[in-house]
Design a protein around this motif. Structure first.
Motif, PDB file in Angstrom:
ATOM      1  N   ALA A  37       0.839  -1.193   0.000  1.00 56.85           N
ATOM      2  CA  ALA A  37       0.000   0.000   0.000  1.00 56.85           C
ATOM      3  C   ALA A  37       0.877   1.247   0.000  1.00 56.85           C
ATOM      4  N   CYS A  64      -4.563   2.925  -2.735  1.00 54.58           N
ATOM      5  CA  CYS A  64      -4.321   1.904  -3.758  1.00 54.58           C
ATOM      6  C   CYS A  64      -4.646   2.513  -5.119  1.00 54.58           C
ATOM      7  N   CYS A  70      -8.983  -2.875  -1.694  1.00 52.48           N
ATOM      8  CA  CYS A  70      -8.252  -2.707  -0.441  1.00 52.48           C
ATOM      9  C   CYS A  70      -8.291  -4.010   0.360  1.00 52.48           C
ATOM     10  N   CYS A  83      -2.948  -3.880  -1.221  1.00 49.77           N
ATOM     11  CA  CYS A  83      -3.857  -3.637  -2.335  1.00 49.77           C
ATOM     12  C   CYS A  83      -3.930  -4.924  -3.158  1.00 49.77           C
TER      13      CYS A  83
END
Length: 86
Positions: A37, A64, A70, A83
């Protein structure tokens, strides 16, 4: 003349075993690969703002790419914010 007749089944068997190994090494199409992320708001590009909460860590936010989903796992310390690539 007998050598090509014996060689043909051997070549077919070798080709089939090589293709089986290549298919086994590829990940399944329904598996989602996780990427790291981004924790600072990106200046360029379209990003998705993600958020979640864990009991011990509280509220968490990260970014993301737009077409990624997510992923938050509170089972690890520190929590895993990733992500998922569709």
């Amino acid at each position: 003349m007998r050598l090509p007749v014996l060689f043909l089944p051997l070549a077919i068997w070798a080709g089939a075993s090589l293709s089986a190994h290549a298919e086994a090494a590829r990940p399944a199409p329904d598996e989602h690969t996780l990427t790291d992320a981004v924790f600072v708001r990106p200046l360029y590009g379209v990003y998705r703002h993600c958020g979640g909460a864990c009991l011990k860590s509280g509220s968490l936010t990260w970014y993301c790419f737009q077409k990624q989903s997510c992923y938050l796992s509170c089972a690890t310390a520190p929590p895993s914010m990733k992500c998922a690539v569709p």
